[in-house]
Design a protein around this motif. Structure first.
Motif, PDB file in Angstrom:
ATOM      1  N   LYS A 295     -25.277  37.386 -63.610  1.00 16.21           N
ATOM      2  CA  LYS A 295     -24.115  37.010 -64.423  1.00 16.21           C
ATOM      3  C   LYS A 295     -23.984  37.908 -65.644  1.00 16.21           C
ATOM      4  CE  LYS A 295     -23.502  32.219 -63.115  1.00 16.21           C
ATOM      5  NZ  LYS A 295     -23.304  30.860 -63.592  1.00 16.21           N
ATOM      6  N   SER A 296     -25.107  38.240 -66.264  1.00 23.14           N
ATOM      7  CA  SER A 296     -25.028  39.124 -67.430  1.00 23.14           C
ATOM      8  C   SER A 296     -24.595  40.528 -67.025  1.00 23.14           C
ATOM      9  CB  SER A 296     -26.347  39.149 -68.185  1.00 23.14           C
ATOM     10  OG  SER A 296     -27.329  39.848 -67.452  1.00 23.14           O
ATOM     11  N   MET A 297     -24.994  40.991 -65.833  1.00 21.06           N
ATOM     12  CA  MET A 297     -24.539  42.298 -65.341  1.00 21.06           C
ATOM     13  C   MET A 297     -23.027  42.298 -65.118  1.00 21.06           C
ATOM     14  SD  MET A 297     -27.267  43.765 -62.605  1.00 21.06           S
ATOM     15  CE  MET A 297     -28.402  42.468 -62.210  1.00 21.06           C
ATOM     16  N   LEU A 298     -22.504  41.140 -64.735  1.00 19.27           N
ATOM     17  CA  LEU A 298     -21.068  41.043 -64.473  1.00 19.27           C
ATOM     18  C   LEU A 298     -20.266  40.834 -65.754  1.00 19.27           C
ATOM     19  CD1 LEU A 298     -21.150  38.810 -61.279  1.00 19.27           C
ATOM     20  CD2 LEU A 298     -20.679  41.258 -61.397  1.00 19.27           C
ATOM     21  N   GLY A 299     -20.946  40.669 -66.874  1.00 17.61           N
ATOM     22  CA  GLY A 299     -20.252  40.522 -68.152  1.00 17.61           C
ATOM     23  C   GLY A 299     -19.989  39.091 -68.549  1.00 17.61           C
ATOM     24  N   SER A 300     -20.760  38.169 -68.008  1.00 22.88           N
ATOM     25  CA  SER A 300     -20.582  36.763 -68.359  1.00 22.88           C
ATOM     26  C   SER A 300     -21.052  36.521 -69.786  1.00 22.88           C
ATOM     27  CB  SER A 300     -21.383  35.885 -67.389  1.00 22.88           C
ATOM     28  OG  SER A 300     -21.220  34.541 -67.691  1.00 22.88           O
ATOM     29  N   GLU A 301     -20.340  35.660 -70.470  1.00 18.00           N
ATOM     30  CA  GLU A 301     -20.679  35.290 -71.841  1.00 18.00           C
ATOM     31  C   GLU A 301     -20.765  33.770 -71.912  1.00 18.00           C
ATOM     32  OE1 GLU A 301     -17.548  36.851 -74.232  1.00 18.00           O
ATOM     33  OE2 GLU A 301     -17.903  38.911 -73.601  1.00 18.00           O
ATOM     34  N   PRO A 302     -21.428  33.254 -72.964  1.00  4.26           N
ATOM     35  CA  PRO A 302     -21.487  31.796 -73.109  1.00  4.26           C
ATOM     36  C   PRO A 302     -20.081  31.198 -73.153  1.00  4.26           C
ATOM     37  CG  PRO A 302     -22.995  32.846 -74.644  1.00  4.26           C
ATOM     38  CD  PRO A 302     -22.193  33.941 -74.003  1.00  4.26           C
ATOM     39  N   GLY A 303     -19.858  30.219 -72.323  1.00  3.38           N
ATOM     40  CA  GLY A 303     -18.556  29.559 -72.265  1.00  3.38           C
ATOM     41  C   GLY A 303     -17.557  30.268 -71.364  1.00  3.38           C
ATOM     42  N   LYS A 304     -17.927  31.434 -70.852  1.00  3.91           N
ATOM     43  CA  LYS A 304     -17.014  32.185 -69.986  1.00  3.91           C
ATOM     44  C   LYS A 304     -17.814  32.767 -68.821  1.00  3.91           C
ATOM     45  CE  LYS A 304     -14.391  36.392 -69.786  1.00  3.91           C
ATOM     46  NZ  LYS A 304     -14.730  37.748 -70.124  1.00  3.91           N
ATOM     47  N   ASP A 305     -17.811  32.056 -67.710  1.00  4.70           N
ATOM     48  CA  ASP A 305     -18.516  32.525 -66.524  1.00  4.70           C
ATOM     49  C   ASP A 305     -17.654  33.514 -65.757  1.00  4.70           C
ATOM     50  OD1 ASP A 305     -20.966  31.376 -66.734  1.00  4.70           O
ATOM     51  OD2 ASP A 305     -20.515  29.643 -65.474  1.00  4.70           O
ATOM     52  N   VAL A 306     -18.305  34.546 -65.260  1.00  2.00           N
ATOM     53  CA  VAL A 306     -17.633  35.526 -64.417  1.00  2.00           C
ATOM     54  C   VAL A 306     -18.252  35.422 -63.032  1.00  2.00           C
ATOM     55  CG1 VAL A 306     -17.182  37.973 -64.055  1.00  2.00           C
ATOM     56  CG2 VAL A 306     -17.236  37.062 -66.368  1.00  2.00           C
ATOM     57  N   ARG A 307     -17.429  35.264 -62.020  1.00  6.01           N
ATOM     58  CA  ARG A 307     -17.903  35.150 -60.645  1.00  6.01           C
ATOM     59  C   ARG A 307     -17.913  36.522 -60.004  1.00  6.01           C
ATOM     60  NH1 ARG A 307     -14.680  31.718 -57.280  1.00  6.01           N
ATOM     61  NH2 ARG A 307     -16.535  31.632 -56.000  1.00  6.01           N
ATOM     62  N   LEU A 308     -18.832  36.726 -59.090  1.00  6.78           N
ATOM     63  CA  LEU A 308     -18.924  37.996 -58.375  1.00  6.78           C
ATOM     64  C   LEU A 308     -17.654  38.248 -57.579  1.00  6.78           C
ATOM     65  CD1 LEU A 308     -20.618  40.457 -57.610  1.00  6.78           C
ATOM     66  CD2 LEU A 308     -21.627  39.103 -55.775  1.00  6.78           C
ATOM     67  N   ALA A 309     -17.118  37.214 -56.960  1.00  2.00           N
ATOM     68  CA  ALA A 309     -15.903  37.369 -56.152  1.00  2.00           C
ATOM     69  C   ALA A 309     -14.729  37.837 -57.006  1.00  2.00           C
ATOM     70  CB  ALA A 309     -15.555  36.052 -55.469  1.00  2.00           C
ATOM     71  N   ASP A 310     -14.693  37.424 -58.275  1.00  3.08           N
ATOM     72  CA  ASP A 310     -13.613  37.835 -59.168  1.00  3.08           C
ATOM     73  C   ASP A 310     -13.778  39.278 -59.639  1.00  3.08           C
ATOM     74  OD1 ASP A 310     -12.661  35.259 -58.936  1.00  3.08           O
ATOM     75  OD2 ASP A 310     -13.586  34.577 -60.805  1.00  3.08           O
ATOM     76  N   SER A 311     -15.001  39.813 -59.534  1.00  2.66           N
ATOM     77  CA  SER A 311     -15.269  41.171 -60.006  1.00  2.66           C
ATOM     78  C   SER A 311     -15.269  42.200 -58.892  1.00  2.66           C
ATOM     79  CB  SER A 311     -16.643  41.207 -60.697  1.00  2.66           C
ATOM     80  OG  SER A 311     -16.690  40.289 -61.743  1.00  2.66           O
ATOM     81  N   MET A 312     -14.995  41.790 -57.682  1.00  2.00           N
ATOM     82  CA  MET A 312     -15.089  42.705 -56.543  1.00  2.00           C
ATOM     83  C   MET A 312     -14.108  43.869 -56.632  1.00  2.00           C
ATOM     84  SD  MET A 312     -17.601  41.825 -54.698  1.00  2.00           S
ATOM     85  CE  MET A 312     -17.424  42.486 -53.070  1.00  2.00           C
ATOM     86  N   ASP A 313     -12.978  43.678 -57.277  1.00  3.17           N
ATOM     87  CA  ASP A 313     -11.981  44.757 -57.340  1.00  3.17           C
ATOM     88  C   ASP A 313     -12.452  45.919 -58.209  1.00  3.17           C
ATOM     89  OD1 ASP A 313     -11.880  43.220 -59.616  1.00  3.17           O
ATOM     90  OD2 ASP A 313      -9.700  43.406 -59.865  1.00  3.17           O
ATOM     91  N   LYS A 314     -13.542  45.756 -58.949  1.00  2.00           N
ATOM     92  CA  LYS A 314     -14.083  46.822 -59.787  1.00  2.00           C
ATOM     93  C   LYS A 314     -14.966  47.785 -59.002  1.00  2.00           C
ATOM     94  CE  LYS A 314     -14.102  43.775 -63.786  1.00  2.00           C
ATOM     95  NZ  LYS A 314     -14.930  43.037 -64.729  1.00  2.00           N
ATOM     96  N   PHE A 315     -15.267  47.444 -57.749  1.00  2.00           N
ATOM     97  CA  PHE A 315     -16.159  48.258 -56.932  1.00  2.00           C
ATOM     98  C   PHE A 315     -15.365  49.057 -55.906  1.00  2.00           C
ATOM     99  CE2 PHE A 315     -18.647  44.300 -57.830  1.00  2.00           C
ATOM    100  CZ  PHE A 315     -19.489  44.852 -58.783  1.00  2.00           C
ATOM    101  N   SER A 316     -16.002  50.112 -55.412  1.00  3.51           N
ATOM    102  CA  SER A 316     -15.369  50.904 -54.354  1.00  3.51           C
ATOM    103  C   SER A 316     -15.387  50.086 -53.062  1.00  3.51           C
ATOM    104  CB  SER A 316     -16.133  52.216 -54.158  1.00  3.51           C
ATOM    105  OG  SER A 316     -17.415  51.959 -53.601  1.00  3.51           O
ATOM    106  N   PRO A 317     -14.529  50.426 -52.098  1.00  5.74           N
ATOM    107  CA  PRO A 317     -14.493  49.671 -50.840  1.00  5.74           C
ATOM    108  C   PRO A 317     -15.845  49.648 -50.122  1.00  5.74           C
ATOM    109  CG  PRO A 317     -12.556  51.050 -51.016  1.00  5.74           C
ATOM    110  CD  PRO A 317     -13.444  51.399 -52.173  1.00  5.74           C
TER     111      PRO A 317
END
Length: 160
Positions: free
Chosen positions: A61-83
């Motif tokens: 979660k910390s690698m994905l940029g999650s902060e206290p009170g704001k969770d970041v899901r891996l599925a929501d971050s997939m568009d940042k990666f190459s195909p």
């Protein structure tokens, strides 16, 4: 974001879940064999492994940029990666999810068996207690000694 670190983290989680599944199977066999000492040893290992998996998840979660009170899901971050990276991450994520479901099913079996054994033990203890408890409640006092016999005229037998 470093996709290699994310994939390594997910791979570690997957391997930890495989170990978790083996520990759950071992716990189940000890439950079936009626070995409570071994069950508690395995349970301690299970708890430590669960703690380590939780740490891995927090790191992800910390690698994905999650902060206290704001969770970041891996599925929501997939568009940042190459195909290619998306495909690799999805494969590992699906394996982790599948192992998670397998572990959850085994943990539920263990829970059911442990509760059944607890109910069986409780029933046996109540049964044995009822068998040992005196039927005549006036025979013993509260401190476990013979109660005083009621004072009355004793019956005399013999010649007069």
């Amino acid at each position: 974001m470093d996709t290699l670190l994310i994939r390594q983290n997910l791979t570690r989680q997957g391997k930890a879940l495989h170990v978790l599944h083996h520990l759950l199977m071992e716990e189940f066999s000890h439950l079936l064999d009626g070995e409570p000492e071994k069950v508690s040893i395995v349970e301690m290992a299970l708890q430590e492994l669960m703690r380590q998996i939780a740490v891995e998840r927090l790191e992800l979660k910390s690698m994905l940029g999650s902060e206290p009170g704001k969770d970041v899901r891996l599925a929501d971050s997939m568009d940042k990666f190459s195909p290619e990276d998306q495909k690799a991450i999805m494969e590992v994520t699906m394996q982790v999810d599948e192992m998670e479901q397998t572990c959850a099913r085994q943990a539920d079996k263990n829970r059911s068996l442990a509760l059944a054994l607890f109910d069986q033990s409780s029933s046996m203890i109540h049964y044995l207690h009822d068998q040992v408890k005196p039927k005549n409640t006036t025979a013993y006092s509260a401190n476990g000694r013979f109660a005083k016999a009621p004072k009355g005229a004793p019956m005399v037998s013999g010649r007069l």
